[in-house]
Enzyme design. Structure first.
Site, PDB file in Angstrom:
ATOM      1  CG  ASP A  14      -1.860   1.029   1.256  1.00 25.36           C
ATOM      2  OD1 ASP A  14      -2.020   1.931   0.177  1.00 25.36           O
ATOM      3  OD2 ASP A  14      -2.973   0.959   1.887  1.00 25.36           O
ATOM      4  CB  CYS A  54      -6.699   3.255  -0.201  1.00 28.75           C
ATOM      5  SG  CYS A  54      -5.104   4.009   0.574  1.00 28.75           S
ATOM      6  CG  HIS A 104     -10.247   1.105   1.594  1.00 28.91           C
ATOM      7  ND1 HIS A 104      -9.389   2.182   1.852  1.00 28.91           N
ATOM      8  CD2 HIS A 104     -11.314   1.418   2.368  1.00 28.91           C
ATOM      9  CE1 HIS A 104      -9.950   3.065   2.772  1.00 28.91           C
ATOM     10  NE2 HIS A 104     -11.174   2.693   2.637  1.00 28.91           N
ATOM     11  CG  ASP A 291      -2.953   1.337  -2.920  1.00 29.16           C
ATOM     12  OD1 ASP A 291      -1.710   1.774  -2.732  1.00 29.16           O
ATOM     13  OD2 ASP A 291      -3.883   1.485  -1.526  1.00 29.16           O
ATOM     14  CG  HIS A 292      -2.053   5.060  -3.858  1.00 28.28           C
ATOM     15  ND1 HIS A 292      -1.199   5.320  -2.778  1.00 28.28           N
ATOM     16  CD2 HIS A 292      -3.455   4.611  -3.112  1.00 28.28           C
ATOM     17  CE1 HIS A 292      -1.924   5.273  -1.588  1.00 28.28           C
ATOM     18  NE2 HIS A 292      -3.245   4.680  -1.751  1.00 28.28           N
TER      19      HIS A 292
END
Length: 510
Positions: A14, A54, A104, A291-292
């Site tokens: 993450d 997220c 999430h 995710d980023h």
């Protein structure tokens, strides 16, 4: 491609920005396990998320569809239960699908195609983290602030360490159980850690892997001249003034982040060791991504929520040396491309009949060296914005458009740090006009803006109402049947110990 359908092990970290990993050229960070995967695998040098936040990034990754198509606008957006995910497609194709860790999911459905979910999530499943563009100056308390930076440093324990240690344990237990229980189906196991996501704190063991004075400071420090309108809004959102953080605090945060990357590498290394111990490595395609990213103080920005490279670009490695020769891919791709890739890997390289239109495109042409697409489409619709923030990355150029703000155009080959906005330069006016025309064709901008506002209004009301009176949580609660896990008087001791031991002992040959 071999006739046997491969297992798929999908590893996620993450807020892992690609630029901090040695596989992408960072000279300091230590990731021996990920570096081994990269050396033996296919490395994507220009992989992006499709929404740098997220939940929407993960919904898009799972569904192969842009946020605007599935309503995945922000960190409290509902992920509709009838949206097909890669877990649905693989499960329908005969795979055992399992998730250990964070995804999430927001809304009552907390499985979205996974047959087994081995842990709860670290973040809430309700709509409480809603965004309100119509009251931009009323800052909710759950938005990021700068405490992650001002309090950065070593710790003994944290909420995220508790979570990721459990994620790793449950993932390894899944692999052991798969190997010793005689499961005939191939598996798709997603292992999703929450590190190196802030807060920037990590145990002394990982902090001490790096010399503090060697920690590099931002290559592009804060300056007023670099502050486009969206960047200024982001600094407002996380309460960052010009005197909020010191250089010492910035270095502490980056130091802890690097330690957290090494922590992630160690935990994933444990999973990879278990895969190998169970004799599953050769039959398993391993995919690593995120995710980023995280700005880590570059340009005076932190966390994610923008289309700058450190926020939007992610690592992507595919390790299957018996299937795909090691190589590097220069073309731009995205995590939205993983669904069609997984679906084709599970179907002998052939695309199944998709139940919904896909925005992602398979990575198999890239993996086999046969070329492939060179384009990423992105939408940011979360906090810090006041209107849709749209992005097109194609070839050497990145174009960013939001109706209230000036456009941005960057030539990432000539200007990898995105210091010069070419949008208003005479020699690029035609290119910008072409990008604007493309955006007008791809999106009904006014309709999208209103759809986001309408969703925000609905979820604000639902979130308030469901917190009054008796609260019924949507969070996933994993259950373990202890009556069959260890020794009980309903189980013969020899039978239990025989089925739990791996590998099985050959009694006759002993």
């Amino acid at each position: 491609m071999p006739a046997k359908r491969p297992n798929i092990l999908f590893l996620m970290a993450d807020q892992m920005t690609a630029s901090r990993l040695p596989v992408y050229g960072h000279p300091l960070v230590k990731t021996p396990h990920l570096s081994r995967l990269a050396a033996e695998g296919v490395v994507f040098d220009s992989a992006y998320c499709n929404s740098p936040l997220c939940a929407p990034s993960r919904f898009t990754l799972m569904a192969g569809q842009l946020p605007s198509r599935i309503g995945g606008y922000d960190n409290a957006a509902d992920f509709p239960a009838d949206t097909p995910t890669f877990a649905h497609y693989l499960r329908d194709a005969g795979y055992l699908t399992a998730l250990s860790g964070k995804m999430h999911f927001c809304g009552p459905d907390q499985l979205h195609g996974f047959e087994e979910r081995l842990t709860t999530d670290i973040y809430p499943a309700d709509y409480g983290w809603f965004v309100d563009w119509e009251r931009f100056d009323e800052r909710p308390t759950y938005y990021h602030n700068m405490s992650s930076v001002t309090q950065a440093g070593p710790c003994v324990r944290s909420n995220q360490l508790d979570f990721d240690d459990e994620v790793t344990f449950r993932a390894r237990r899944f692999l052991y159980d798969y190997a010793r229980n005689g499961e005939s189906r191939p598996f798709c196991l997603t292992v999703s850690l929450t590190h190196p996501h802030d807060p920037y704190t990590i145990p002394r063991e990982y902090w001490d892997r790096y010399e503090h004075d060697a920690i590099d400071m931002p290559r592009v420090p804060y300056s007023r001249e670099l502050m486009d309108p969206h960047s200024r809004r982001l600094r407002h959102v996380y309460q960052l003034d010009e005197d909020t953080v010191s250089d010492a605090q910035i270095r502490n945060a980056r130091h802890a982040y690097y330690g957290a990357i090494s922590y992630v590498d160690d935990r994933l290394g444990e999973v990879l060791t278990t895969l190998r111990e169970c004799g599953l490595e050769e039959d398993t395609i391993i995919v690593f991504s995120g995710d980023h990213g995280d700005m880590l103080g570059e340009r005076g920005l932190w966390y994610k929520m923008s289309w700058f490279e450190d926020s939007a670009r992610v690592p992507m490695i595919v390790h299957a040396p018996q299937r795909f020769a090691p190589r590097r891919v220069a073309e731009s791709v995205s995590t939205m491309d993983l669904l069609p890739t997984f679906a084709e890997l599970a179907n002998d390289g052939v695309a199944p009949d998709y139940a919904a239109p896909l925005d992602g495109r398979s990575l198999l042409p890239h993996l086999t060296g046969g070329g492939g697409h060179d384009e990423v489409i992105g939408e940011y619709l979360g906090e810090g914005a006041i209107a849709p923030l749209l992005m097109i990355r194609r070839g050497r150029y990145k174009f960013v458009h939001s109706a209230p703000d000036p456009d941005q155009l960057f030539d990432l080959e000539a200007d990898p740090r995105e210091l010069t906005n070419l949008a208003e330069t005479p020699e690029h006016l035609d290119r910008c006009r072409a990008f604007r025309d493309e955006i007008a064709r791809r999106w009904d901008y006014a309709r999208l803006h209103e759809a986001v506002l309408a969703s925000q209004r609905r979820r604000q009301l639902v979130a308030r109402a469901l917190m009054k009176g008796k609260v019924t949580p949507w969070d996933h609660q994993p259950m373990v049947d202890a009556s069959t896990q260890y020794m009980r008087n309903t189980i013969d001791l020899d039978d239990l110990e025989r089925r739990a031991r791996f590998p099985v002992v050959d009694i006759e040959g002993a």
